[in-house]
Design a protein around this motif. Structure first.
Motif, PDB file in Angstrom:
ATOM      1  N   VAL A  16     -44.504  10.331 -55.740  1.00 25.93           N
ATOM      2  CA  VAL A  16     -43.534   9.728 -56.804  1.00 25.93           C
ATOM      3  C   VAL A  16     -42.653  10.740 -57.713  1.00 25.93           C
ATOM      4  O   VAL A  16     -41.502  10.458 -57.922  1.00 25.93           O
ATOM      5  N   LYS A  17     -43.426  11.829 -58.070  1.00 22.09           N
ATOM      6  CA  LYS A  17     -42.700  12.867 -58.758  1.00 22.09           C
ATOM      7  C   LYS A  17     -41.602  13.663 -58.117  1.00 22.09           C
ATOM      8  O   LYS A  17     -40.530  13.995 -58.410  1.00 22.09           O
ATOM      9  N   THR A  18     -41.861  13.783 -56.890  1.00 23.56           N
ATOM     10  CA  THR A  18     -41.070  14.505 -55.954  1.00 23.56           C
ATOM     11  C   THR A  18     -39.906  13.536 -55.118  1.00 23.56           C
ATOM     12  O   THR A  18     -38.649  13.952 -55.301  1.00 23.56           O
ATOM     13  N   VAL A  19     -40.207  12.257 -54.605  1.00 22.43           N
ATOM     14  CA  VAL A  19     -39.130  11.515 -53.846  1.00 22.43           C
ATOM     15  C   VAL A  19     -39.037  10.133 -54.324  1.00 22.43           C
ATOM     16  O   VAL A  19     -38.078   9.460 -53.738  1.00 22.43           O
ATOM     17  N   ALA A  20     -39.755   9.788 -55.132  1.00 17.52           N
ATOM     18  CA  ALA A  20     -39.385   8.373 -55.706  1.00 17.52           C
ATOM     19  C   ALA A  20     -39.722   8.078 -57.352  1.00 17.52           C
ATOM     20  O   ALA A  20     -40.674   7.549 -57.748  1.00 17.52           O
ATOM     21  N   LYS A  21     -38.838   9.112 -57.920  1.00 19.49           N
ATOM     22  CA  LYS A  21     -38.881   8.883 -59.270  1.00 19.49           C
ATOM     23  C   LYS A  21     -38.554   7.360 -59.872  1.00 19.49           C
ATOM     24  O   LYS A  21     -37.805   6.899 -59.447  1.00 19.49           O
ATOM     25  N   GLY A  22     -39.499   7.217 -60.764  1.00 23.99           N
ATOM     26  CA  GLY A  22     -39.542   5.744 -61.555  1.00 23.99           C
ATOM     27  C   GLY A  22     -40.252   4.910 -60.756  1.00 23.99           C
ATOM     28  O   GLY A  22     -40.628   3.637 -61.575  1.00 23.99           O
ATOM     29  N   ALA A  23     -40.911   4.974 -59.766  1.00 20.34           N
ATOM     30  CA  ALA A  23     -41.922   4.300 -58.971  1.00 20.34           C
ATOM     31  C   ALA A  23     -43.320   4.489 -59.453  1.00 20.34           C
ATOM     32  O   ALA A  23     -43.366   5.584 -60.427  1.00 20.34           O
ATOM     33  N   GLU A  24     -44.310   3.789 -59.234  1.00 18.72           N
ATOM     34  CA  GLU A  24     -45.451   3.948 -59.691  1.00 18.72           C
ATOM     35  C   GLU A  24     -46.600   4.133 -58.523  1.00 18.72           C
ATOM     36  O   GLU A  24     -46.375   3.186 -57.661  1.00 18.72           O
ATOM     37  N   PRO A  25     -47.360   5.049 -58.690  1.00 20.29           N
ATOM     38  CA  PRO A  25     -48.175   5.652 -57.405  1.00 20.29           C
ATOM     39  C   PRO A  25     -49.131   4.372 -57.344  1.00 20.29           C
ATOM     40  O   PRO A  25     -49.736   3.784 -58.161  1.00 20.29           O
ATOM     41  N   THR A  26     -49.598   3.962 -55.943  1.00 19.89           N
ATOM     42  CA  THR A  26     -50.493   2.909 -55.805  1.00 19.89           C
ATOM     43  C   THR A  26     -51.227   2.882 -54.402  1.00 19.89           C
ATOM     44  O   THR A  26     -50.249   3.349 -53.558  1.00 19.89           O
ATOM     45  N   ALA A  27     -52.285   2.466 -54.336  1.00 19.40           N
ATOM     46  CA  ALA A  27     -53.028   2.488 -53.013  1.00 19.40           C
ATOM     47  C   ALA A  27     -53.261   0.936 -52.608  1.00 19.40           C
ATOM     48  O   ALA A  27     -53.960   0.599 -51.812  1.00 19.40           O
ATOM     49  N   ASN A  28     -52.581   0.239 -53.422  1.00 21.09           N
ATOM     50  CA  ASN A  28     -52.839  -1.406 -53.326  1.00 21.09           C
ATOM     51  C   ASN A  28     -51.673  -2.233 -52.568  1.00 21.09           C
ATOM     52  O   ASN A  28     -50.546  -1.662 -52.602  1.00 21.09           O
ATOM     53  N   ALA A  29     -52.098  -2.961 -51.883  1.00 22.31           N
ATOM     54  CA  ALA A  29     -51.062  -3.787 -51.051  1.00 22.31           C
ATOM     55  C   ALA A  29     -50.381  -4.827 -51.941  1.00 22.31           C
ATOM     56  O   ALA A  29     -49.265  -5.006 -51.464  1.00 22.31           O
ATOM     57  N   PHE A  30     -51.004  -4.970 -53.155  1.00 18.38           N
ATOM     58  CA  PHE A  30     -50.308  -6.016 -54.009  1.00 18.38           C
ATOM     59  C   PHE A  30     -49.618  -5.538 -55.221  1.00 18.38           C
ATOM     60  O   PHE A  30     -50.100  -4.277 -55.590  1.00 18.38           O
ATOM     61  N   PRO A  31     -48.648  -5.957 -55.818  1.00 16.25           N
ATOM     62  CA  PRO A  31     -48.121  -5.482 -57.105  1.00 16.25           C
ATOM     63  C   PRO A  31     -49.062  -5.405 -58.009  1.00 16.25           C
ATOM     64  O   PRO A  31     -49.939  -6.266 -58.220  1.00 16.25           O
ATOM     65  N   LYS A  32     -48.817  -4.531 -59.048  1.00 18.64           N
ATOM     66  CA  LYS A  32     -49.705  -4.449 -60.342  1.00 18.64           C
ATOM     67  C   LYS A  32     -49.822  -5.764 -61.123  1.00 18.64           C
ATOM     68  O   LYS A  32     -50.796  -5.906 -61.422  1.00 18.64           O
ATOM     69  N   SER A  33     -48.670  -6.670 -60.900  1.00 18.06           N
ATOM     70  CA  SER A  33     -48.637  -7.643 -61.703  1.00 18.06           C
ATOM     71  C   SER A  33     -49.321  -8.974 -61.033  1.00 18.06           C
ATOM     72  O   SER A  33     -49.630  -9.928 -61.527  1.00 18.06           O
ATOM     73  N   SER A  34     -49.820  -8.721 -59.596  1.00 14.51           N
ATOM     74  CA  SER A  34     -50.483  -9.697 -58.943  1.00 14.51           C
ATOM     75  C   SER A  34     -52.105  -9.819 -59.375  1.00 14.51           C
ATOM     76  O   SER A  34     -52.572  -9.080 -59.713  1.00 14.51           O
TER      77      SER A  34
END
Length: 513
Positions: free
Chosen positions: A313-331
């Protein structure tokens, strides 16, 4: 498969210098469609919405916004992302939940002049055996959401019969999979090469493939819901070109890439955002057809352990949130324990490879668009640390990208998880992400349980399904990304998203006055 996003297949070599764009260009009241901003809405799209013609069943959730113009579906996504009847007036299930009865609305006509009837809906759904129709793949025989039979006992009644209980099948009929095509195009699908044949609020007036698609509001359409007389979709496959078009006023609204949202904001573009777009490594091959090591789930899990998601995230996906979940954080199915379980651990990754008999590593190839090259190069280095050589074949060919699904073990894609069960059933298990028709009893059982869970059991069932997808190595999530819609606030009100869908609702685009 509501919510499915395959939106970045296809790229452009155009790379415009955003920094050179003047803020003064914002607020143009006349767009490329030739109409004023009060009557014409021009949307900068992130893919060509019709590269294979205008049959909506050829596509997925990433094209939902475009096809929402021309087609209506049996069910649509409501403002909260849940399915609401569209062509259906009422529906219900038998006690065993093996039959679903749909009552259809009356007075619905299609572009070709044909009428909505139960027989037409049956004719549409009977195309589910056509393997080219991506959106129907889960409904076909052996599919995860198989429809065993469709009958039309009366002019306005359709009955779907399932081989197994389906407690919330309406989620599978929302959006593109539930889109109904008119009678003439059902009889002669080649007509869909020329244009859409739907009952949607707009009719296509002109199209230049890959460049612009102009839609005119159909007579009788509710102007309150669809206030624009004309909607123009302009594909800008390069994220910088799309942003440039928005800043310069060529578009009234655009689908903005996460990596360019700060530039957009600093140049005066207003932004609406929504979570739910998962940056995933989708494991296409779970049986070793294209790369033998992938038949062992320990190999797939090793790749998951090998990823430093925070660094990604810090390198190539700034603004995103690291996750190992298949579903979103709001799920309700989100499980923070998965982030701990699959935390970056090179030693654990090597142990998993050893367990699979690949202590010395192996090599494989992925095909990627230039848009994803940096992300894949980051992952390439991560995998190299455990002895796995991931070769990257960068292409600008949409056809090559599609073909790779069948010939390579995995791909890197943004997957909009707006409907956990629908996307799992229609994409991961019964759709394009499972081209070799792999079966997994753990995932199958979890999907079945989640499909029938309700009330307080729903969240627990979704969490179990989430865990099954990750533990069986069918999906290797890396980060959750926000979807952004840039818009000209002098012309438009802020568009809104249905639930966690990555695309705004067409009906949410409203002029400021």
């Amino acid at each position: 498969m509501t919510g499915f996003t395959f939106k970045r297949l296809g790229v452009s070599t155009l790379a415009l210098a955003v920094a050179t764009v003047s803020l003064a260009a914002c607020g143009s009241s006349t767009n490329s469609a030739g109409g004023s901003s009060s009557t014409t809405l021009t949307i900068g799209y992130d893919s060509d919405p019709a590269p294979q013609g205008y049959d909506p069943l050829l596509y997925g959730g990433g094209q939902r916004l475009f096809y929402e113009s021309a087609y209506q579906s049996l069910f649509a996504e409501g403002s909260d992302g849940q399915p609401v009847p569209e062509l259906v007036s009422t529906f219900g299930y038998n006690k065993a939940k093996t039959r679903m009865t749909l009552k259809l609305k009356s007075g619905v006509t299609f572009t070709d002049g044909s009428k909505l009837t139960a027989q037409l809906v049956k004719a549409n759904l009977d195309r589910r055996s056509n393997s080219k129709l991506q959106a129907y793949s889960g409904f076909a025989k052996g599919g995860s959401t198989e429809i065993k039979d469709v009958t039309a006992p009366s002019a306005d009644t359709v009955v779907l019969t399932f081989p197994t209980a389906q407690g919330s099948f309406q989620t599978n009929l929302a959006g593109v999979p539930g889109a109904i095509v008119g009678a003439k195009a059902i009889s002669d699908p080649s007509l869909l090469n020329r244009g859409p044949d739907g009952s949607g609020p707009y009719k296509m007036r002109a199209a230049v493939k890959g460049s612009s698609y102009t839609m005119s509001r159909r007579p009788g359409t509710d102007k309150g819901t669809y206030p624009f007389q004309t909607v123009v979709y302009k594909p800008y496959l390069d994220k910088n070109a799309r942003l440039n078009a928005q800043i310069s006023g060529q578009s009234d609204a655009s689908l903005i890439d996460t990596s360019t949202e700060r530039t957009a904001a600093s140049n005066g573009v207003s932004l609406a955002k929504n979570g739910g777009t998962m940056l995933d490594l989708l494991v296409f091959d779970k049986t070793g057809v294209s790369a033998k090591p992938f038949a062992d789930k320990n190999v797939r899990l090793a790749l998951s352990y090998a990823i430093d998601r925070d660094a990604f995230v810090k390198t190539v996906a700034k603004g995103a949130e690291p996750t190992a979940n298949a579903f979103p954080k709001s799920s309700p199915g989100y499980d923070p324990a998965l982030n701990t379980k699959y935390a970056y651990d090179v030693a654990k990754a090597k142990q998993a490879l050893k367990k699979a008999g690949h202590s010395n590593g192996f090599s494989f190839t992925v095909t990627a668009s230039p848009t994803d090259q940096a992300a894949l190069e980051f992952l390439q280095n991560q995998f190299k640390a455990i002895g796995v050589d991931m070769k990257i074949d960068v292409t600008t060919s949409t056809g090559q990208l599609f073909a790779a699904v069948n010939t390579e073990p995995l791909g890197f894609l943004p997957l909009t998880m707006s409907n956990e069960i629908g996307v799992t059933a229609g994409v991961l298990v019964g759709g394009f992400a499972n081209p070799h028709k792999a079966q997994d009893p753990v995932i199958g059982a979890a999907l079945g349980a989640a499909s029938n869970a309700s009330g307080t059991d729903h969240a627990a069932a979704l969490k179990k399904l989430n865990g099954a997808l990750i533990d069986e190595g069918w999906l290797i999530p890396v980060a959750e990304q926000y979807a952004y819609a840039g818009y000209n606030a002098k012309v438009l009100k802020a568009p809104t998203y249905p639930g966690t869908d990555g695309y705004p609702l067409l009906s949410s685009f409203k002029p400021v006055a």
